[in-house]
Structure formats: C-alpha cells, structure tokens
Write a protein that holds these residues in place. Structure first.
Motif, PDB file in Angstrom:
ATOM      1  N   SER A   1     -22.840  15.098  -1.423  1.00  9.21           N
ATOM      2  CA  SER A   1     -24.204  14.915  -0.903  1.00  9.21           C
ATOM      3  C   SER A   1     -25.058  16.126  -1.231  1.00  9.21           C
ATOM      4  CB  SER A   1     -24.178  14.677   0.611  1.00  9.21           C
ATOM      5  OG  SER A   1     -23.642  15.789   1.297  1.00  9.21           O
ATOM      6  N   THR A  14     -22.305  25.151   4.482  1.00 11.06           N
ATOM      7  CA  THR A  14     -21.229  24.228   4.838  1.00 11.06           C
ATOM      8  C   THR A  14     -21.035  23.205   3.722  1.00 11.06           C
ATOM      9  OG1 THR A  14     -21.677  24.444   7.205  1.00 11.06           O
ATOM     10  CG2 THR A  14     -20.501  22.468   6.494  1.00 11.06           C
ATOM     11  N   ASN A  64     -23.681  17.182  12.587  1.00  9.49           N
ATOM     12  CA  ASN A  64     -24.254  16.460  11.450  1.00  9.49           C
ATOM     13  C   ASN A  64     -23.424  15.194  11.237  1.00  9.49           C
ATOM     14  OD1 ASN A  64     -24.860  15.599   8.702  1.00  9.49           O
ATOM     15  ND2 ASN A  64     -25.777  17.618   8.385  1.00  9.49           N
ATOM     16  N   GLN A  93     -27.866  15.785   3.401  1.00 10.33           N
ATOM     17  CA  GLN A  93     -27.334  16.572   4.510  1.00 10.33           C
ATOM     18  C   GLN A  93     -28.369  16.686   5.628  1.00 10.33           C
ATOM     19  OE1 GLN A  93     -26.258  20.196   2.462  1.00 10.33           O
ATOM     20  NE2 GLN A  93     -25.095  19.021   0.944  1.00 10.33           N
ATOM     21  N   TYR A 116     -20.495  19.738   2.095  1.00 14.14           N
ATOM     22  CA  TYR A 116     -20.620  18.304   2.386  1.00 14.14           C
ATOM     23  C   TYR A 116     -20.305  17.568   1.090  1.00 14.14           C
ATOM     24  CZ  TYR A 116     -23.327  19.812   6.495  1.00 14.14           C
ATOM     25  OH  TYR A 116     -23.748  20.413   7.656  1.00 14.14           O
ATOM     26  N   ALA A 129     -23.107  13.499   8.558  1.00 16.72           N
ATOM     27  CA  ALA A 129     -22.496  13.456   7.227  1.00 16.72           C
ATOM     28  C   ALA A 129     -21.072  14.015   7.277  1.00 16.72           C
ATOM     29  CB  ALA A 129     -23.334  14.255   6.235  1.00 16.72           C
ATOM     30  N   GLU A 130     -20.222  13.542   6.363  1.00 14.80           N
ATOM     31  CA  GLU A 130     -18.849  14.030   6.296  1.00 14.80           C
ATOM     32  C   GLU A 130     -18.841  15.485   5.843  1.00 14.80           C
ATOM     33  OE1 GLU A 130     -14.679  13.333   3.819  1.00 14.80           O
ATOM     34  OE2 GLU A 130     -16.274  11.833   3.732  1.00 14.80           O
ATOM     35  N   VAL A 131     -18.053  16.290   6.547  1.00 10.89           N
ATOM     36  CA  VAL A 131     -17.960  17.717   6.254  1.00 10.89           C
ATOM     37  C   VAL A 131     -16.656  17.992   5.533  1.00 10.89           C
ATOM     38  CG1 VAL A 131     -17.815  20.025   7.265  1.00 10.89           C
ATOM     39  CG2 VAL A 131     -19.373  18.326   8.232  1.00 10.89           C
ATOM     40  N   THR A 189     -10.695  17.812   8.429  1.00  8.00           N
ATOM     41  CA  THR A 189     -11.752  16.817   8.240  1.00  8.00           C
ATOM     42  C   THR A 189     -11.646  15.724   9.291  1.00  8.00           C
ATOM     43  OG1 THR A 189     -11.793  17.250   5.863  1.00  8.00           O
ATOM     44  CG2 THR A 189     -12.763  15.188   6.604  1.00  8.00           C
TER      45      THR A 189
END
Length: 684
Positions: free
Chosen positions: A562, A557, A514, A567, A559, A516-518, A526
């Motif tokens: 968001s 998970t 993905n 996501q 995120y 997007a930042e996890v 990270t």
C-alpha cells in the motif's frame, strides 16, 4: 639464539594426529564474517552466519573427540571433558567480561548501567542467550542499545551444548544397548539423527512463529551441531575422489559466501535458511585437506588462514566490546579511520589473549595434573571474580544514576522559561544555551514508566489503563496507538491530572491504530496486530464513547502493498470505529539514522544534526489522514529548520533513541497537546 629457538620448538606440543588444518581456516572464514558484519553491517549484511559455521565445527570436533574416547576406553569421562572445556574457554571469556565491567565504570552512559551489568552477569554464568530470547519479545527491551556482552549469546549456547551433548550421546548409547540389538556406533548415529531432525523441525516452525526468540534459544540451533556430528560419525560422507573433493570444498565455500553476502536482517533465520551456510560448512569440513595446493582445503590450511583461526575465539570475544564503547571514549568514534584502527586492534588483543591467557589457561599443570574438581573450583573462582567486577561497576555508578534521575525530576517539575517545546512561539532564553536535559549519558533512560500499559509484540490482549479523574462528568479521553503513541503517555497522564480528564490508554508495540494490514517481524506478530485491532474495534463500538481521542504512529511503519494514500485511508477507516468522537493526531517526529546521544556525549549539539530530507518522510500517512481530523498538530518546525533536524531544542534532549522521544521532551510538549484536545472537546 638458534639453539634456544630449536629448544622452544621441541617443547611445543605436537599437533594431534586427528588435527585437520583446514578447519582452522574455516574458523577464520567464520570469525571474519562476523567481525566484518559488525564493523560494516551495510557491506556484509549476512555475516551473522559465521556463528552457525562455528556451531558445525564444534559439533564435528566435539563429537569426534567423544567418540574416540568412547571407542578407546568404553566410557566418556564427563568430569574430564567438562574440565577441559572450562580450561579452554573460561579464562579468556571472563577476562574480556572483566574488561567490560571496567569499561562500564569508566566510559559507558549511565542509562545503560542496568542492562549492561545484567548481561555481563548472564554471560558470566552462560545464560545470555536465554536472557536475550526473553528480551527479544519485549518491544521496549529489544529497542535498547546493544551491550558489550550481547555477543556472548553464542558462547552461552555453545557451553550449553557442551553440557548436554555428551549426556545425550550416553543416553543414546545406553538406550541402544538396552532396547535394540544395534551396536554402539549405530546407536550414536541414531541418537544424533533424531536430535538433528527434531531440532531442525523445531527451528523451522519456531522461526516462522517467533523469529526474535528463535534466533537465540538453544534448541533451534542444536541441529547445526548435529550436522557436524554426523560428519564425525559417518566417514563415508567424506569424498574420496579428487573431483568430489574439489566440488565439495569450493561448493561449500561458495554457499557460505553467498549466504554472507545476500542474507540480511529480513531473512527468516535460523530456520530452513540456515541450511545453506550450515551445509556449506559441512561440505568444507568433509572435503578435507588435499595434497593439491589449489583445492579449498589446502588454501584454508595456509598459515595466514590458520593464524586467524587460531585466534578466532579471542578475536570474537574482543571485537564487539570495542565497537560498542568506541562512540563513548573521548576522542574516538566510528569513523572509517577509527573502524580500521579498531579492526587492527582486535587482532592485536586477540593474539595477546591467545598467547598469555588462552594457552596458559589450557595448559596450566596445576589444573591439568589434578582432578577435575580442582578445575571446577577454579572456574567458580573466575566466575565470582567476573561477577564481583560487575557488582562493583553497578555499586559505584548506581548512586550517580539516582542523582541524575533526581536532578531530571527536579527540572521536570519546574521547567526553565522557553525550555524544549515551550519555545514553539519564538520564546528565547539565553540561559539555555549549551544545556542538554536529560544529559546524553542519561537520555536513553528517560523513557515512560507504565510498561504494563504497553502490549508486547505477539500479544493481542487489549489492555486498558485508566488515569486521572474518576468524576462521573470528567471528559473521557483516550490515547491509542503504537510506541510512538506510548511515548506521550506520561504527558497525557499529567494533562489528565492537571485538566481533570479521565484518561484511558490502548497501546501495542509496532501496531498503529490503522485498518490497513501492518507488516512486521513474523506472521505471529501480524496475526496478533490484526487480533488486537479487532479487540480495539469491538471495545470502541460497544463501550461508552470517548469525548476525544489522541493518537500517533510511526511514519515508517511497513504496510505491505500500500502507498501513503491507502495507509491514510486505513487511519480514517479505523478512526471511524470511534463513531463521531473527535480525533486529535500529530505529525510524526523525525526518524534519525542513529541514537543521537552517542554523538552528544562527545560533540556539541550542532555537530549532531541530520539532514531534514533523510529523517522526515515525504508524506506521513497519519498527517494525510489527520488533515481531515478534528485537530492535527504539526510541530516539525520545532524539530527542524529548512535543512537540518536537531537532537537538542532549547535545552531539551529530544530523543532517547533514534526515533523515540524522551519523556522530558514530551512533557514540555504537553500544553500544545492539551490545548489541541481542549479545542476538539469544545467542537463537539
């Protein structure tokens, strides 16, 4: 009777002149924080700070003892010191470990055999904290159920302190005498200040970078012992006025209780956040006991508090094994009534252990009247006995483990009709009624075998594993994602062999495919996830394209910042790295409240269901994105009906823990996955 009682009282050893009763009360606070946290983690989320209070107390008492000996005799007898520690700690510790080995033999599931025996041995020889530190950076090991010996990490760390601390103090005194004109006490203070500052800085930095192992390693906690040690060496730090005594005593208790109540699993710990309970404990010790009954030191010196403090070591030893084995003992569990009963039982066992194991072991004249080498030999014998019990538990249960594994493999090679996910289209087989494969005692062990293909938490290396056909014209299939993609690896390998695919896998723990930042456990994780995804993007954009990609992800998970739509957009963006390659994905399986195998060991499967609304997310981001993909598999109707989700489906044990699937279940799903991929291939 009164004469006999008086005689027994005269025979009791008098408290040492340096005995401080309120410290026993502080021990009571520490152990109750830990025990209540483990029995009711939702009620006291920061109770784990109790162990840090123990470390401060140990630093104070041990340093005070060593300094008295150094002052009175001009030396520290290391053999005598270590012998006293061994007599004080080993008998009770190893007695509980022997109980753990017996419990492993009688009650625990076979799936935990290897981990349990390994940790009993690590605890026997006092390196459990380092074993847990190593396992904590292994995503797959860290997700395993806790063993009965896991809490021995604190005892291992303390024993390492008892070995290192006198050596460091002697080294400091020697260096001070050789290189500086300062006196002995100044050299000791300087040594402790340097150790404390270096350890605190290391703790803060390492906790920020690698929080999981930082929790267990010795050097992130040495400063806590050092804080207690400075109190022992600097009596001027202790208050002399009534108001200062009052403020320090209750202020320290307030700091401890605030941390115990408000800290939780997300608190960066130990690091700088440990300063609150550590300094709180130091303040309580410094306050001491006052003649005024209403001050903190006097309250902590009351007999009930001192009683709990007296049995605190054994109470700590017993409470965790009882919690771990309770779900597996027939007729027991962890209901409120059972928890309360176990809670009381812990105190009974602790008192009995203190009376019949701890005290006799510490005072046994056969050892106390002889040279330390005799105690050393006795300690080696005790450790050998503990190791032997663990070895017997392993040897007796290992053939059972192998038999269960062989039975499971035989079933996998020829599934019964309608078994597991084969029942999707309404297929029914009455012979599967009551069947649970793998058995609840073996379910936790039914995990993928290709751990070398799974990138660990803080590793950013892109590891590609290849399986299946090596023919030039074989369809190129990829499996990409986090642990919820990794759980399908065995099914995908079997599909590749059956259908002539060339399979490549790219998998990383807690890092879905993905853009997007996890979120995650640390900044280091990270950063590693970002780097791993960049490496994946470079590989997909520059390498030979795949004919189809199968991906999956944990629906819960984190995120940061968001929502589900954002996501989902992150999935769509990341899938674009593969160009026009068809994407096949799957709605995530339910995420249960606890490992259902615990319930299944004692109950019918119908008693182990969970409400659908509590285990399924309302909007699964990968499902939202998958609606626009080539193929979206939604097998939710296999896991759940309109109200409940099931741990067993058509004879198949679905889960190996609370949210990961057994290999057996995923193998029963493989035709559904394979057909979806074949449809995607035909659409190109």
């Amino acid at each position: 009777m009164s004469h006999a009682l008086a005689e027994r009282r005269r025979q009791r050893p008098a408290p040492a002149k340096h005995f401080e009763a309120h410290i026993q009360g502080l021990r009571a606070v520490a152990v109750l924080l830990v025990v209540l946290f483990h029995f009711w983690p939702g009620r006291l989320s920061g109770g784990y700070i109790g162990v840090d209070i123990f470390f401060v107390i140990s630093g104070f008492l041990i340093t005070a003892h060593l300094v008295r000996e150094l002052t009175n005799t001009g030396r520290i007898s290391l053999p005598q010191f270590w012998a006293r520690r061994a007599r004080r700690l080993l008998p009770a510790s190893l007695a509980v470990l022997v109980f753990c080995s017996v419990a492993t033999l009688l009650w625990l599931p076979l799936s935990g055999l290897g981990d349990t025996v390994r940790e009993i041995l690590a605890s026997t020889f006092y390196f459990e904290n380092w074993l847990l530190a190593a396992d904590s950076v292994d995503y797959l090991a860290a997700s395993n159920n806790a063993t009965m010996a896991q809490h021995y990490w604190t005892l291992s760390l303390e024993e390492q302190f008892y070995v290192l601390w006198p050596l460091l103090l002697l080294l400091g005194v020697g260096a001070g005498a050789k290189f500086f004109a300062s006196g002995q006490r100044a050299a000791l203070i300087g040594t402790i200040v340097v150790i404390t500052v270096l350890s605190l800085v290391f703790s803060v930095v390492y906790t920020a970078l690698e929080p999981a192992p930082a929790y267990f390693v010795t050097f992130t906690r040495m400063w806590e012992f050092g804080i207690g040690a400075m109190l022992a060496l600097l009596p001027t730090l202790r208050p002399r006025s009534a108001w200062a005594n009052f403020v320090l005593g209750y202020g320290g208790l307030f700091a401890i209780l605030v941390a115990g109540y408000f800290y939780d699993a997300t608190t960066p710990f130990p690091g700088y956040m440990a300063l609150v309970p550590v300094l709180g404990a130091a303040a309580v010790i410094a306050a001491g006991r006052s003649e005024r009954w209403w001050e903190a030191g006097s309250i902590l010196s009351l007999r009930p508090a001192r009683f709990i403090g007296d049995i605190s070591y054994s109470l700590y030893l017993w409470h965790w094994p009882l919690i771990v084995i309770a779900p597996y003992v027939p007729g027991w569990g962890l209901s409120t009534a059972h928890r309360l009963t176990l809670f009381v039982l812990c105190f009974v066992l602790a008192w009995l252990t203190k009376k019949f194991v701890e005290d006799p072991g510490r005072q046994w004249r056969f050892l106390t009247s002889r040279r330390p080498r005799v105690t050393a030999a006795f300690a080696v014998i005790l450790m050998a006995i503990s190791a032997a019990f663990a070895g017997v538990a392993y040897m007796v249960n290992q053939p059972k483990y192998e038999a269960a594994a062989a039975e499971l493999q035989a079933i996998r090679e020829d599934f019964p009709e309608c078994f597991g996910a084969l029942s999707l289209d309404g297929c029914e087989n009455p012979e599967l009624a009551g069947m649970i494969v793998p058995s609840p005692g073996f379910g936790n062990a039914d995990s993928p075998e290709h751990e070398d293909c799974f990138v660990q938490l803080n590793n950013s290396e892109l590891v590609g594993c290849e399986f299946g056909s090596d023919e030039a014209d074989a369809p190129r299939i990829a499996l990409i994602g986090d642990s919820h993609a990794y759980q399908y690896i065995e099914a995908m390998i079997q599909l590749a062999d059956e259908r002539g695919w060339a399979l490549t896998t790219y998998l990383k723990g807690a890092c879905p495919w993905n853009a997007a930042e996890v979120g995650g456990p640390s900044a280091a994780f990270t950063a590693s996830c970002v780097a791993w995804k960049q490496n994946l993007q470079d590989e997909l954009e520059s390498g030979e394209s795949f004919d189809a990609i199968f991906t999956a992800a944990l629906a819960t998970t984190p995120y940061p910042g968001s929502d589900a739509d954002a996501q989902a957009a992150g999935f769509t963006e990341a899938w674009g790295w593969a160009g026009d390659t068809p994407i096949v994905t799957i709605v995530d399986n339910p995420d249960l409240a606890d490992d259902p195998n615990k319930c299944l060991r004692q109950n019918d499967a119908s008693a182990c269901t969970e409400p659908r609304d509590s285990v399924l997310v309302e909007r699964d981001p990968i499902a939202l994105a998958g609606a626009e993909a080539s193929e979206l598999l939604d097998l939710t109707e296999l896991y759940c009906d309109d109200e409940e989700c099931f741990p067993v489906v058509s004879g198949a044990n679905v889960y190996r823990d609370q949210d990961h699937l057994t290999v057996t279940w995923t193998l029963s799903m493989r035709d559904h996955i394979g057909d979806a991929i074949e449809r995607a291939l035909s659409s190109r």
